[in-house]
Design an enzyme around this catalytic site. Structure first.
Site, PDB file in Angstrom:
ATOM      1  CG  HIS A 246      10.861   7.317  27.094  1.00  0.00           C
ATOM      2  ND1 HIS A 246      11.195   6.912  28.368  1.00  0.00           N
ATOM      3  CD2 HIS A 246      10.108   6.305  26.571  1.00  0.00           C
ATOM      4  CE1 HIS A 246      10.673   5.720  28.613  1.00  0.00           C
ATOM      5  NE2 HIS A 246      10.016   5.328  27.535  1.00  0.00           N
TER       6      HIS A 246
ATOM      7  CB  CYS B 136       9.443   3.128  24.893  1.00  0.00           C
ATOM      8  SG  CYS B 136       7.762   3.754  24.667  1.00  0.00           S
TER       9      CYS B 136
END
Length: 416
Positions: A336, A355
């Site tokens: 992201h 992430c």
């Protein structure tokens, strides 16, 4: 003869006559039948005449009258032999009409749409034979209930275009005990000719994939022929559906946590290298082959939903507008955009909670950021390979990540 003797003689004659009359009454039916008269002969003639007037048309309604657990797809049908259908009506118990169509040859009728589950229906049919004589037939039945049926929620969607890593994943709303019967009712094929095999991750999940990624530009077809298939004791399938999707270009992106870069390849050629920041030493990113399963231009990420909580029970982070987020696992791994970190961390330091972060701007409105470029050039089903993180390989059923099973292990999970 005296009067007394005359009276005795008359009484005897009367008794004798009575006996004759009684005997005659008991045997008269057979006697009259043999001579063509009497009630039974008259009834036989009436029946024979009625039979000659009756229509020869033979109407058959399925399912049979009184049936329950009937299919919602193709159970309802009316056919006729020795005649043609002139009218068919189908209604629910509440009186709602069901649309249907008589065939061009007027030999059959069926509904034009899918029926509802747990619903009682009544069919009334009329047909004429070649002499114009009319026949009628009626039947009532009830369709299978949700408690006695199962469906499979599948991905990807019909008509979609996906990346080369996209498996066909089916999640059933009931636990399947007869996996072989259910798998037999499902076929997945590719225009590329690749062998496609199913693998059961649980009693509720069945995925299909080839040995290697799908061939770019191919078409994949999923056929669900589960109508009437008993998946568990007394629980039947209701789906009868064909789904096709296209496979786009072959894009595979390799995230290297050691070099802190992501190399994006398309059809074997490197098209872009992007600086990244992966999971920090305390929260390393899973390794392995991961498939992008969802895309969000902006989304909220709350650490408490994935186990990152503080002593007060609140999440270690709660960012309500994470830009250009693409899901890699069901447990919360994303690739992201990151607008809150210093630009200097990308390509230099791994700082995330697991992430893979790409440089971005708040609001997801700048198309020139690395995160926006990757988001705009990514399909659901594209592969992201993550390596050199020091963490374990992501579980094959954590997201759409069955590629982390070898081909032999994958085939071993098939019930076919």
């Amino acid at each position: 003869m005296t009067d007394s003797n005359r009276r005795k003689g008359l009484r005897a004659a009367s008794v004798l006559l009575g006996g004759v009359l009684v005997l005659s009454a008991c045997s008269g039916g057979d006697s009259e039948a043999s001579s063509g008269g009497g009630d039974s002969t008259s009834q036989a003639k009436v029946d024979e005449a009625a039979a000659k007037k009756a229509s020869e048309a033979q109407i058959k309604i399925t399912p049979k009258d009184g049936s329950d657990n009937a299919s919602i797809n193709n159970a309802a049908k009316v056919t006729v032999s020795k005649g043609t259908l002139t009218d068919v009506t189908m209604k629910t118990a509440a009186g709602t009409a069901v649309a249907g169509r008589i065939s061009a040859d007027k030999k059959s009728w069926s509904p034009t749409g899918q029926l509802e589950r747990s619903t009682s229906y009544k069919i009334t049919a009329t047909a004429d034979d070649s002499a114009g004589r009319t026949a009628h037939e009626n039947a009532s039945f009830t369709t299978v209930s949700p408690a006695n049926s199962f469906i499979g929620n599948f991905t990807p969607e019909d008509g979609s275009t996906v990346g080369v890593g996209m498996p066909v994943s089916i999640n059933f709303d009931k636990a399947i005990t007869d996996k072989a019967a259910v798998q037999k009712g499902i076929t997945v094929s590719s225009s590329s000719g690749q062998e496609v095999v199913g693998h059961w991750f649980s009693a509720n999940r069945l995925d299909f994939r080839p040995e290697d990624y799908w061939k770019g530009g191919s078409t994949v077809t999923l056929k669900l022929n589960l109508d009437g298939v008993e998946g568990a004791n007394g629980v039947y399938g209701v789906q009868q559906k064909t789904v096709t999707f296209k496979v786009g270009r072959n894009q595979v992106s390799v995230v290297d946590a050691r070099t802190k870069t992501m190399k994006v390849t398309r059809d074997g050629k490197t098209v872009k290298t992007i600086p990244i920041s992966a999971g920090g030493p305390d929260n390393k990113t899973y390794q392995g082959q991961m498939v992008i399963s969802e895309k969000f231009k902006e989304t909220r990420m709350d650490g408490s939903t994935v186990g990152f909580t503080k002593k007060d029970g609140k999440g270690e982070y709660d960012i309500k507008d994470v830009p250009h987020a693409m899901r890699l696992s069901n447990s919360g791994t994303f690739i992201h955009g990151n607008y809150w970190g210093a630009k200097s961390i990308f390509g230099a330091v791994n700082t995330s909670h697991g992430c893979v972060g790409l440089s971005d701007t708040k609001g997801a409105g700048d198309p020139n950021t690395p995160a926006a470029w990757f988001y705009n050039n990514t399909l659901i089903g594209d592969v992201v390979v993550v390596k050199n993180t020091g963490d374990k390989t992501v579980a094959p059923d954590n997201g759409l990540n069955g590629w982390n099973l070898g081909w032999a292990a994958w085939k071993a999970g098939s019930a076919a």
